[in-house]
Design a protein around this motif. Structure first.
Motif, mmCIF file in Angstrom:
data_model
loop_
_atom_site.group_PDB
_atom_site.id
_atom_site.type_symbol
_atom_site.label_atom_id
_atom_site.label_comp_id
_atom_site.label_asym_id
_atom_site.label_seq_id
_atom_site.Cartn_x
_atom_site.Cartn_y
_atom_site.Cartn_z
ATOM 1 N N GLY A 71 2.049 13.380 -10.348
ATOM 2 C CA GLY A 71 0.603 13.499 -10.263
ATOM 3 C C GLY A 71 0.155 14.490 -9.208
ATOM 4 N N LEU A 72 0.854 14.508 -8.068
ATOM 5 C CA LEU A 72 0.507 15.451 -7.008
ATOM 6 C C LEU A 72 0.756 16.896 -7.433
ATOM 7 C CD1 LEU A 72 1.792 13.635 -3.790
ATOM 8 C CD2 LEU A 72 -0.555 14.334 -4.264
ATOM 9 N N LEU A 100 0.034 2.764 -2.153
ATOM 10 C CA LEU A 100 0.682 4.014 -2.567
ATOM 11 C C LEU A 100 -0.352 5.034 -3.030
ATOM 12 C CD1 LEU A 100 3.749 2.546 -4.518
ATOM 13 C CD2 LEU A 100 3.725 3.542 -2.230
ATOM 14 N N PHE A 101 -1.386 4.568 -3.701
ATOM 15 C CA PHE A 101 -2.449 5.462 -4.162
ATOM 16 C C PHE A 101 -3.174 6.087 -2.970
ATOM 17 C CE2 PHE A 101 -6.863 5.972 -6.018
ATOM 18 C CZ PHE A 101 -6.543 7.084 -6.777
ATOM 19 N N LEU A 150 -3.480 9.993 -2.061
ATOM 20 C CA LEU A 150 -4.778 10.646 -1.864
ATOM 21 C C LEU A 150 -4.798 11.465 -0.581
ATOM 22 C CD1 LEU A 150 -7.410 7.917 -2.883
ATOM 23 C CD2 LEU A 150 -6.887 10.051 -4.083
ATOM 24 N N VAL A 151 -4.180 10.949 0.475
ATOM 25 C CA VAL A 151 -4.132 11.688 1.740
ATOM 26 C C VAL A 151 -3.334 12.983 1.568
ATOM 27 C CG1 VAL A 151 -3.275 11.635 4.119
ATOM 28 C CG2 VAL A 151 -4.433 9.637 3.165
ATOM 29 N N PHE A 152 -2.206 12.905 0.866
ATOM 30 C CA PHE A 152 -1.406 14.110 0.622
ATOM 31 C C PHE A 152 -2.177 15.093 -0.254
ATOM 32 C CE2 PHE A 152 2.115 11.820 2.373
ATOM 33 C CZ PHE A 152 3.038 12.786 2.743
ATOM 34 N N ALA A 153 -2.873 14.590 -1.271
ATOM 35 C CA ALA A 153 -3.663 15.474 -2.138
ATOM 36 C C ALA A 153 -4.801 16.125 -1.362
ATOM 37 C CB ALA A 153 -4.222 14.680 -3.319
ATOM 38 N N ILE A 207 -10.875 9.481 3.625
ATOM 39 C CA ILE A 207 -10.209 10.739 4.003
ATOM 40 C C ILE A 207 -10.331 11.759 2.871
ATOM 41 C CG2 ILE A 207 -7.960 11.798 4.486
ATOM 42 C CD1 ILE A 207 -7.238 9.202 5.969
ATOM 43 N N PHE A 208 -10.152 11.298 1.645
ATOM 44 C CA PHE A 208 -10.215 12.203 0.498
ATOM 45 C C PHE A 208 -11.626 12.765 0.327
ATOM 46 C CE2 PHE A 208 -10.413 13.256 -4.037
ATOM 47 C CZ PHE A 208 -9.237 13.975 -4.189
#
Length: 215
Positions: free
Chosen positions: A50-51, A124-125, A129-132, A198-199
């Motif tokens: 997904g990422l 995990l979601f 989201l933070v990585f995205a 954050i997102f």
């Protein structure tokens, strides 16, 4: 509504990449080969896919966007970037749901694997989201035109998410203990809200960066 329209355009422009929606099928095959796989790793693997796809709108070529007449749409500056972030959010959510289905089907076929605790999915979601958010902000800040730079920015965060997360959980017992401690209704809710905040902040910052560049 304008942001949603930009998101729909992103889906249309990225349609040739939607084959990656089959990524959970690969995860399913891996689970069949390794029936003792921890379901956390299976979900991480799905979100990894997904990422990879979630930042595609940021790496579309300018000529492709011009041909789509996106610059003619009535919108505030930065709405296109907010649409990109919405695209990221929805595809990460889709891959999270696909991971839940994959794990459930795998658990039926391979009972030894077991199911992932429902409270683990929001955690995990939120991490995804933070990585995205970080990945999308990199595209907003640097706006790379070089294809190799785009590939690096598109692949490094997902690899850090999956392989970094896997290494932490496998080699650092306290990391798994922390994850398990968060698997409560309160812990998962706090993680999810934090990830969403954050997102959303990243989306607003990215829109401001884009608007400043166009000014």
């Amino acid at each position: 509504m304008r942001i949603f329209k930009f998101m729909k355009i992103d889906v249309f422009l990225c349609r040739s990449y939607l084959w990656i929606l089959l990524f959970p099928a690969l995860v399913f095959v891996i689970i069949l080969v390794e029936p003792d796989m921890n379901p956390v790793f299976a979900s991480l693997y799905c979100l990894f896919g997904g990422l990879i796809i979630s930042c595609l709108p940021f790496s579309l070529s300018p000529s492709l966007r011009t041909e789509s007449f996106t610059h003619l749409l009535p919108a505030r500056r930065g709405d296109d970037v907010r649409g990109h972030f919405l695209f990221s959010f929805l595809f990460l959510l889709l891959f999270l749901l696909l991971s839940a289905v994959t794990i459930a089907v795998s658990a039926v076929i391979r009972p030894s694997m077991g199911l992932l605790a429902p409270a683990a999915y929001p955690v995990l979601f939120a991490i995804a989201l933070v990585f995205a958010a970080a990945q999308n902000l990199l595209f907003c800040a640097f706006h790379p035109g070089n294809m190799q730079a785009q590939q690096l920015m598109r692949m490094i965060p997902p690899f850090l998410f999956f392989f970094g997360g896997t290494a932490l959980l496998e080699n650092i017992p306290s990391a798994m203990a922390l994850l398990e401690a968060l698997l409560t209704p309160t812990g998962s809710a706090v993680c999810l809200v934090s990830g969403l905040v954050i997102f959303l902040l990243a989306a607003q910052i990215g829109a401001m960066i884009s608007a400043g560049r166009e000014a």
